[in-house]
Design a protein around this motif. Structure first.
Motif, PDB file in Angstrom:
ATOM      1  N   ARG A  42      23.563  36.688  56.499  1.00  0.00           N
ATOM      2  CA  ARG A  42      22.407  37.574  56.377  1.00  0.00           C
ATOM      3  C   ARG A  42      22.831  39.004  56.075  1.00  0.00           C
ATOM      4  N   ILE A  43      24.105  39.167  55.816  1.00  0.00           N
ATOM      5  CA  ILE A  43      24.600  40.473  55.386  1.00  0.00           C
ATOM      6  C   ILE A  43      25.429  40.241  54.133  1.00  0.00           C
ATOM      7  N   HIS A  44      25.309  41.139  53.195  1.00  0.00           N
ATOM      8  CA  HIS A  44      25.963  40.918  51.903  1.00  0.00           C
ATOM      9  C   HIS A  44      26.653  42.177  51.434  1.00  0.00           C
ATOM     10  N   VAL A  45      27.864  42.014  50.963  1.00  0.00           N
ATOM     11  CA  VAL A  45      28.579  43.152  50.409  1.00  0.00           C
ATOM     12  C   VAL A  45      28.171  43.306  48.949  1.00  0.00           C
ATOM     13  N   GLU A  46      27.725  44.489  48.641  1.00  0.00           N
ATOM     14  CA  GLU A  46      27.380  44.807  47.260  1.00  0.00           C
ATOM     15  C   GLU A  46      28.318  45.876  46.765  1.00  0.00           C
ATOM     16  N   GLY A  47      28.288  46.093  45.461  1.00  0.00           N
ATOM     17  CA  GLY A  47      29.061  47.206  44.945  1.00  0.00           C
ATOM     18  C   GLY A  47      29.548  46.957  43.546  1.00  0.00           C
ATOM     19  N   ASP A  48      30.350  47.892  43.082  1.00  0.00           N
ATOM     20  CA  ASP A  48      30.963  47.751  41.772  1.00  0.00           C
ATOM     21  C   ASP A  48      32.433  48.111  41.918  1.00  0.00           C
ATOM     22  N   ASP A  49      33.074  48.511  40.833  1.00  0.00           N
ATOM     23  CA  ASP A  49      34.503  48.783  40.959  1.00  0.00           C
ATOM     24  C   ASP A  49      34.789  50.135  41.613  1.00  0.00           C
ATOM     25  N   ARG A  50      33.722  50.885  41.917  1.00  0.00           N
ATOM     26  CA  ARG A  50      33.944  52.194  42.538  1.00  0.00           C
ATOM     27  C   ARG A  50      33.586  52.232  44.019  1.00  0.00           C
TER      28      ARG A  50
END
Lengths: 139, 410
Positions: A42-50
């Motif tokens: 129920r928790i998710h890591v989001e992001g990009d290369d930065r």
């Protein structure tokens, strides 16, 4: 109410929060048993290369999802946004478009209503044993 | 002790009751409900026919809802007259109910055009209420032919609901496309194709001219034989009570952002009301469930002496057919841009640097991010909107916004 707060300056994007979330609700004795299994945290890591950061239900003060659910299957009790599983229909994706922030990615084969956060709901306490949260009874 | 009366027993009524009780634990609430049922979710009636829910799970609130909120419920009675000067509501069964504050949450009724020969049709149904769905369920049988008049949200949801339990479904509509209230022509064509692939037949730009028993004669001259007829042409706001009482009424009961009508101490919410569309910048009837609940809640708070504005009403629809999901929001003006991928289609409408509306078919994941951009009128120059067209992501926001959203209480 306690929430999971995000500090993106510190997040390394290791995804361990996702595994711990899944494990805490898995009824498994050892986290290693999750190896090779598809998990639905129920928790998710989001992001990009930065930048990376973990996102979970914010239990908003004014929860639009609760007010928008056509089945009345989401409620907020004592500050916690909860899914009423018996009331949900097989898919409750109607709710997704109302979410101001985001929830977990769609998991089409499962009940979409599962995209709730807080593995520690139901008033339970997480007891730390050997550094890992003890499994708790499910809803 | 204040006396509250709520006319209606749907989502707007529930919002109103919960709004009142958020401030006033003691005032008496009388609910006048034409339908003799505990509050249930009307959008679920097609899911019921499909077998995805059942009567118990269709309740919109728990079985003890009225009891817990101290409501007196007049089930199976309806309001016939409001006396705005004397502050009373007269019911069909002859009861005069006094109020200090009144909320009209009377919903809408199906609009049935005067089809010639409609009286010769034996099995004809609307598709608004649970009773409609139960009656339809009684009438259909394996192999039966169903004609649905109306290719809008209600008609098509009905088609999906009964699809597995009947032989043949034909849907006709005067409009040249399906879901004409929420889709443009290109998107409607995709959905129509999908529904046709599922076995539903369409007669568009065409409608029944007359009925002869089990046969419909269309304007085009075509004839359609059917066993069961479903009428889902459209709905009209139940605004008559307020109009007759001297209140301002257009297509619905005119309300301000507090839910107040033009008459003192009379509020309105839900499908019978016409309030501000925050995106369009004008008043219109927005007959969708979230607006009913939120408008009702604001009305309830204000009836109890509080101050709550419901100023973010906007069109939002989320609907799926046979596994293909559609989400739409806002208005379709400005410049359109499109993203197609893996059978998913996204259309965005941008005007003056603000996202005004979208249509998503298939790729509906995380649409809430788009909806929030519309609702909050976020200047697209402050975010990385281009990259978010493929997948809406929170990385498009600035660290400050993310800190607010995820680092604290929202």
């Amino acid at each position: 109410m306690k929430r999971v707060y995000v500090n993106e300056e510190w997040c390394l994007g290791c995804h361990l929060c996702e595994y711990n979330c899944a494990f805490a609700n898995s009824k498994l004795e050892r986290m290693a048993a999750l190896k090779g299994k598809k998990i639905f945290p129920r928790i998710h890591v989001e992001g990009d290369d930065r930048i990376t950061f973990a996102v979970s239900c914010r239990h908003c003060t004014d929860p639009i999802c609760v007010k928008s659910c056509i089945a009345g299957a989401i409620s907020k009790v004592d500050g916690v946004v909860k899914i009423d599983k018996p009331r949900q229909v097989r898919r409750v994706s109607d709710v997704r478009s109302r979410l101001p922030v985001r929830r977990a990615r769609a998991r089409r084969e499962r009940n979409d209503a599962e995209m709730r956060a807080l593995p520690l709901e139901q008033g339970g306490q997480t007891r730390v044993r050997d550094g890992l949260p003890e499994r708790r009874d499910r809803l | 002790m204040k006396k509250y009366v709520v006319i209606g027993n749907g989502a707007a009524a529930v919002g109103c009751i919960e709004g009142i009780r958020s401030l006033d634990a003691n005032g008496g609430i009388t609910v006048i409900s034409k339908e003799p049922r505990h509050v249930y979710s009307r959008p679920l009636i097609s899911y019921y026919l499909e077998g995805k829910t059942d009567l118990d799970r269709m309740l919109y609130r728990g079985a003890d809802f009225y009891e817990k909120n101290g409501c007196r419920v007049l089930l199976g009675d309806s309001a016939v007259k409001i006396d705005a000067d004397g502050k009373t509501v007269l019911t069909e069964k002859g009861e005069t109910v006094p109020y200090d504050a009144l909320c009209v949450a009377a919903g809408s009724s199906p609009f049935v055009p005067p089809f010639a020969g409609l009286e010769t049709v034996d099995k004809k149904f609307g598709f608004m209420t649970l009773d409609d769905a139960l009656a339809l369920e009684e009438a259909i049988f394996a192999g039966c032919r169903v004609l649905i008049v109306g290719a809008g949200l209600i008609g098509l949801k009905c088609a999906e609901g009964i699809h597995g339990r009947v032989g043949k479904i034909t849907v006709c509509d005067l409009a040249d496309r399906v879901l004409s209230s929420i889709l443009d022509a290109d998107c409607a064509a995709i959905i129509q194709k999908h529904l046709e692939d599922s076995g539903i037949e369409f007669l568009l730009s065409d409608s029944a001219e007359r009925f002869e028993g089990n046969k419909a004669v269309m304007k085009s001259g075509k004839e359609v034989e059917f066993d069961v007829l479903v009428l889902a042409v459209g709905v009209r706001a139940n605004s008559g009570l307020v109009r007759d009482a001297g209140g301002e009424v257009n297509r619905g009961i005119i309300i301000d952002e507090r839910g107040a009508s033009s008459l003192p101490d009379i509020f309105a919410a839900g499908d019978c009301a016409e309030g501000d569309d925050a995106i369009l910048g004008a008043k219109r009837v927005l007959a969708i469930m979230p607006n009913a609940y939120m408008g009702g809640h604001a009305a309830g708070v204000n009836m109890a002496g509080g101050d709550e504005k419901f100023d973010r009403a906007m069109p939002m629809n989320s609907i799926g057919f046979f596994g293909l999901h559609i989400m739409t929001a806002g208005v379709y003006d400005g410049e359109m841009s499109e993203d197609r991928e893996d059978g998913a289609l996204k259309r965005f409408f941008v005007k003056d640097g603000i996202l005004r509306g979208f249509i998503l078919i298939g790729g509906t994941e995380r649409a809430g991010i788009y909806t929030s951009l519309i609702r909050e009128k976020t200047p697209l120059s402050t975010i990385d909107f281009e990259s978010s067209k493929k997948i809406a992501a929170n990385t498009i926001f600035s660290p400050e916004i993310r800190r607010k959203k995820f680092g604290g209480v929202v």
